[in-house]
Design a protein around this motif. Structure first.
Motif, PDB file in Angstrom:
ATOM      1  N   VAL A  64       0.857  -1.183   0.000  1.00 55.32           N
ATOM      2  CA  VAL A  64       0.000   0.000   0.000  1.00 55.32           C
ATOM      3  C   VAL A  64       0.899   1.240   0.000  1.00 55.32           C
ATOM      4  O   VAL A  64       1.787   1.376   0.851  1.00 55.32           O
ATOM      5  CB  VAL A  64      -0.931   0.031   1.224  1.00 55.32           C
ATOM      6  N   TYR A  65       0.679   2.133  -0.975  1.00 56.35           N
ATOM      7  CA  TYR A  65       1.490   3.351  -1.103  1.00 56.35           C
ATOM      8  C   TYR A  65       0.657   4.565  -0.715  1.00 56.35           C
ATOM      9  O   TYR A  65      -0.516   4.687  -1.084  1.00 56.35           O
ATOM     10  CB  TYR A  65       1.977   3.530  -2.540  1.00 56.35           C
ATOM     11  N   THR A  66       1.299   5.474   0.028  1.00 56.77           N
ATOM     12  CA  THR A  66       0.677   6.765   0.318  1.00 56.77           C
ATOM     13  C   THR A  66       1.793   7.785   0.514  1.00 56.77           C
ATOM     14  O   THR A  66       2.974   7.440   0.454  1.00 56.77           O
ATOM     15  CB  THR A  66      -0.234   6.693   1.563  1.00 56.77           C
ATOM     16  N   CYS A  67       1.404   9.043   0.747  1.00 59.96           N
ATOM     17  CA  CYS A  67       2.398  10.109   0.816  1.00 59.96           C
ATOM     18  C   CYS A  67       2.491  10.674   2.222  1.00 59.96           C
ATOM     19  O   CYS A  67       1.581  10.529   3.040  1.00 59.96           O
ATOM     20  CB  CYS A  67       2.044  11.231  -0.162  1.00 59.96           C
ATOM     21  N   THR A  97       6.522   9.680   7.127  1.00 67.40           N
ATOM     22  CA  THR A  97       7.464   8.696   6.574  1.00 67.40           C
ATOM     23  C   THR A  97       7.996   7.770   7.660  1.00 67.40           C
ATOM     24  O   THR A  97       8.355   6.628   7.387  1.00 67.40           O
ATOM     25  CB  THR A  97       8.642   9.413   5.899  1.00 67.40           C
ATOM     26  N   GLY A  98       8.033   8.243   8.901  1.00 67.20           N
ATOM     27  CA  GLY A  98       8.507   7.399   9.994  1.00 67.20           C
ATOM     28  C   GLY A  98       7.533   6.306  10.379  1.00 67.20           C
ATOM     29  O   GLY A  98       7.875   5.426  11.179  1.00 67.20           O
ATOM     30  N   GLU A  99       6.305   6.328   9.826  1.00 61.12           N
ATOM     31  CA  GLU A  99       5.302   5.325  10.180  1.00 61.12           C
ATOM     32  C   GLU A  99       5.147   4.252   9.121  1.00 61.12           C
ATOM     33  O   GLU A  99       4.159   3.526   9.099  1.00 61.12           O
ATOM     34  CB  GLU A  99       3.956   6.022  10.434  1.00 61.12           C
ATOM     35  N   LYS A 100       6.127   4.165   8.196  1.00 57.07           N
ATOM     36  CA  LYS A 100       6.090   3.060   7.240  1.00 57.07           C
ATOM     37  C   LYS A 100       6.360   1.752   7.971  1.00 57.07           C
ATOM     38  O   LYS A 100       6.953   1.728   9.057  1.00 57.07           O
ATOM     39  CB  LYS A 100       7.129   3.277   6.139  1.00 57.07           C
ATOM     40  N   GLY A 101       5.927   0.638   7.405  1.00 58.42           N
ATOM     41  CA  GLY A 101       6.120  -0.661   8.043  1.00 58.42           C
ATOM     42  C   GLY A 101       4.968  -1.589   7.741  1.00 58.42           C
ATOM     43  O   GLY A 101       4.238  -1.412   6.745  1.00 58.42           O
ATOM     44  N   ASN A 102       4.766  -2.583   8.589  1.00 60.20           N
ATOM     45  CA  ASN A 102       3.711  -3.572   8.405  1.00 60.20           C
ATOM     46  C   ASN A 102       2.513  -3.235   9.290  1.00 60.20           C
ATOM     47  O   ASN A 102       2.665  -2.996  10.500  1.00 60.20           O
ATOM     48  CB  ASN A 102       4.230  -4.974   8.743  1.00 60.20           C
ATOM     49  N   TYR A 103       1.332  -3.223   8.680  1.00 56.49           N
ATOM     50  CA  TYR A 103       0.074  -3.001   9.391  1.00 56.49           C
ATOM     51  C   TYR A 103      -0.762  -4.272   9.265  1.00 56.49           C
ATOM     52  O   TYR A 103      -0.823  -4.870   8.180  1.00 56.49           O
ATOM     53  CB  TYR A 103      -0.674  -1.799   8.811  1.00 56.49           C
ATOM     54  N   SER A 104      -1.389  -4.684  10.359  1.00 52.85           N
ATOM     55  CA  SER A 104      -2.165  -5.932  10.335  1.00 52.85           C
ATOM     56  C   SER A 104      -3.494  -5.750  11.049  1.00 52.85           C
ATOM     57  O   SER A 104      -3.684  -4.804  11.820  1.00 52.85           O
ATOM     58  CB  SER A 104      -1.371  -7.074  10.975  1.00 52.85           C
ATOM     59  N   VAL A 105      -4.405  -6.668  10.746  1.00 53.74           N
ATOM     60  CA  VAL A 105      -5.724  -6.654  11.360  1.00 53.74           C
ATOM     61  C   VAL A 105      -6.056  -8.080  11.818  1.00 53.74           C
ATOM     62  O   VAL A 105      -5.648  -9.060  11.182  1.00 53.74           O
ATOM     63  CB  VAL A 105      -6.795  -6.137  10.378  1.00 53.74           C
ATOM     64  N   ASP A 136       8.196  10.594   0.539  1.00 49.54           N
ATOM     65  CA  ASP A 136       8.532  11.858   1.182  1.00 49.54           C
ATOM     66  C   ASP A 136       8.500  13.041   0.214  1.00 49.54           C
ATOM     67  O   ASP A 136       8.771  14.163   0.597  1.00 49.54           O
ATOM     68  CB  ASP A 136       9.913  11.773   1.832  1.00 49.54           C
ATOM     69  N   GLY A 137       8.249  12.823  -1.084  1.00 46.51           N
ATOM     70  CA  GLY A 137       8.011  13.919  -2.013  1.00 46.51           C
ATOM     71  C   GLY A 137       9.206  14.769  -2.376  1.00 46.51           C
ATOM     72  O   GLY A 137       9.142  15.986  -2.309  1.00 46.51           O
ATOM     73  N   HIS A 138      10.321  14.139  -2.764  1.00 48.33           N
ATOM     74  CA  HIS A 138      11.497  14.890  -3.228  1.00 48.33           C
ATOM     75  C   HIS A 138      11.805  14.518  -4.667  1.00 48.33           C
ATOM     76  O   HIS A 138      11.804  13.350  -5.032  1.00 48.33           O
ATOM     77  CB  HIS A 138      12.715  14.589  -2.344  1.00 48.33           C
ATOM     78  N   LEU A 139      12.089  15.524  -5.486  1.00 52.22           N
ATOM     79  CA  LEU A 139      12.435  15.302  -6.902  1.00 52.22           C
ATOM     80  C   LEU A 139      13.803  15.914  -7.152  1.00 52.22           C
ATOM     81  O   LEU A 139      14.022  17.087  -6.894  1.00 52.22           O
ATOM     82  CB  LEU A 139      11.390  15.953  -7.814  1.00 52.22           C
ATOM     83  N   HIS A 140      14.733  15.077  -7.662  1.00 52.90           N
ATOM     84  CA  HIS A 140      16.096  15.566  -7.894  1.00 52.90           C
ATOM     85  C   HIS A 140      16.682  14.900  -9.127  1.00 52.90           C
ATOM     86  O   HIS A 140      16.678  13.675  -9.239  1.00 52.90           O
ATOM     87  CB  HIS A 140      16.969  15.262  -6.671  1.00 52.90           C
TER      88      HIS A 140
END
Length: 453
Positions: A33-36, A103-111, A135-139
């Motif tokens: 699952v991807y989010t920003c 970004t620090g809350e990425k990882g595995n989520y379960s139910v 994290d929204g950086h373009l370089h």
């Protein structure tokens, strides 16, 4: 009647075989699952159940920078743990939305869903999803190492645009604009970056990668009203050096492989020595000669490449300066006025200032300056111009013409030693100057002859 009975029987069988289970629209096990950053994270888990089946409770967990419970739904009441307080919203019967994830809350989520089926049997359903937060950086950048492409059998300079968080190819595209203004697509996506392999020979200049505004949110690039872009300047000399270094490394690898093959061949020949010494000696001699020829040829190639590298390094240090400007802003200047041109056609090194008409030397060296000046047709006046260096006249050109209608022109040329920071310009002498207004009739040019260390 028969059809109706068959339909009733099929419905009964399906109902009896149904139980507490994941719905078809629920997130699959181990889904990505991807989010920003600072966006909402939607975990669309949902359980389907039939009449007589009861969900006892639903629990959600997080495993990443910490291991903790997110929330628990029991008896219709949602209890959220302090770390996620005020950010959790229930969707469906087992899904949640977590607002403002970072970004620090990425990882595995379960139910975990605990329920009773129609027979009173206790049932537990579990699922997990891997959450990646951008994290929204373009370089845009130029990779230090060239890449070998099998389709062209050549080394290529590579530009990279990123960094993105998608493991697989993202659901958006990155286009590049070349120095000539041409739009090209990225060659590939690898490890969070869109790559562009430049054609040989490399064209130097500015290359810009950009993500359309319509895809900015998907790319985690927020708050942009125009296309999101980043530019990298490619130096064609440095690019050639990068390609030569790659070829040099390839040649060195070939030499190492030849040496390894030589060692293996010697081992093989030693094992066969007891069978036929004469044959071995012949083969060894022939092989040595062949290997020596190959090594010599390869060494000569390496020496040639090294020479080219040294020459290119020297060329990179060579300073290149030149300018050429035409036209006059004022065709009847007064005494002491600087002749200001209207158009600059070449300004390599950016030493010439079109607004002031003055050239400022970027470094010490010997420079050549030239000027071609044309009188106004049939004016009966004259041309008198100084070539000035830091306020002092170095050269003067004078000519007068009658009113018979003839064309008169004057030119000057000087080779001067100029220090860095000194300015050179053309300056009118007295008030009788009458220059042609034709844009190409009058010019002021200069170029570097040699650079003083």
């Amino acid at each position: 009647m028969g059809t109706l009975l068959f339909t009733l029987l099929l419905t009964t069988l399906v109902s009896e075989s149904s139980g507490v289970q994941w719905s078809s629209s629920a997130l699959k096990e181990d889904a990505a699952v991807y989010t920003c950053d600072n966006s909402d994270l939607t975990l669309s888990w949902e359980v389907s159940k039939t009449t007589g089946e009861t969900i006892v409770d639903v629990q959600w967990f997080y495993e990443g920078r910490s291991q903790e419970m997110i929330a628990i739904l029991s008896h219709g009441h949602l209890n959220v743990m302090p770390s996620f307080s005020g950010r959790v919203e229930l969707t469906a019967n087992a899904g949640i939305v977590i607002h403002h994830v970072t970004t620090g809350e990425k990882g595995n989520y379960s139910v975990e869903v605990n329920a009773f089926d129609k027979s009173g049997q206790f049932v537990t359903l579990r699922r997990m999803a891997s959450v990646i937060i951008g994290d929204g950086h373009l370089h845009a950048s130029q990779m230090a190492v060239a890449v070998f492409r099998n389709s062209t059998q050549q080394w290529h300079v590579v530009l990279a645009c990123g960094t993105f968080t998608y493991h697989d190819t993202p659901p958006f595209t990155v286009e590049w604009t070349t120095p000539s203004g041409q739009s090209v697509s990225s060659s590939q996506y690898k490890e969070g970056q869109f790559l562009l392999l430049l054609d040989n020979p490399v064209s130097g200049g500015s290359y810009t990668c950009h993500v359309p505004h319509s895809s900015a949110s998907v790319a985690c690039l927020h708050g942009n009203n125009t296309d999101v872009s980043s530019t990298v300047v490619v130096d064609d000399v440095k690019s050639r050096l990068t390609l030569l270094e790659a070829e040099n490394q390839q040649l060195k690898g070939s030499v190492m492989e030849l040496k390894a093959e030589n060692g293996q061949l010697k081992d093989h020949l030693v094992k066969q020595e007891n069978h036929t010494n004469v044959r071995i000696n012949d083969v060894v001699n022939q092989t040595k000669d062949h290997i020596n020829d190959v090594v010599n040829q390869t060494t000569a190639r390496i020496d040639s490449v090294s020479s080219l590298l040294s020459q290119h390094l020297h060329d990179e240090k060579t300073k290149q300066v030149s300018f050429h400007a035409t036209g006059l802003k004022d065709t009847t200047p007064s005494n002491g006025d600087v002749l200001i041109t209207t158009t600059v056609h070449n300004n390599q090194g950016n030493g010439f200032d079109l607004s002031t008409g003055k050239f400022t030397a970027p470094f010490n060296g010997t420079y050549c300056f030239m000027s071609s000046l044309f009188g106004n047709y049939g004016s009966g006046d004259s041309i008198a111009v100084f070539l000035m260096v830091d306020g002092l006249p170095e050269l003067v050109v004078l000519t007068s013409f009658d009113s018979s209608g003839d064309y008169d022109a004057a030119s000057l040329q000087a080779v001067l030693s100029v220090r860095a920071g000194q300015s050179v310009w053309l300056e009118a002498v007295d008030d009788s100057n009458q220059f042609s207004s034709y844009s190409r009739a009058n010019s002021f040019s200069g170029f570097l002859v040699s650079y003083d260390l």
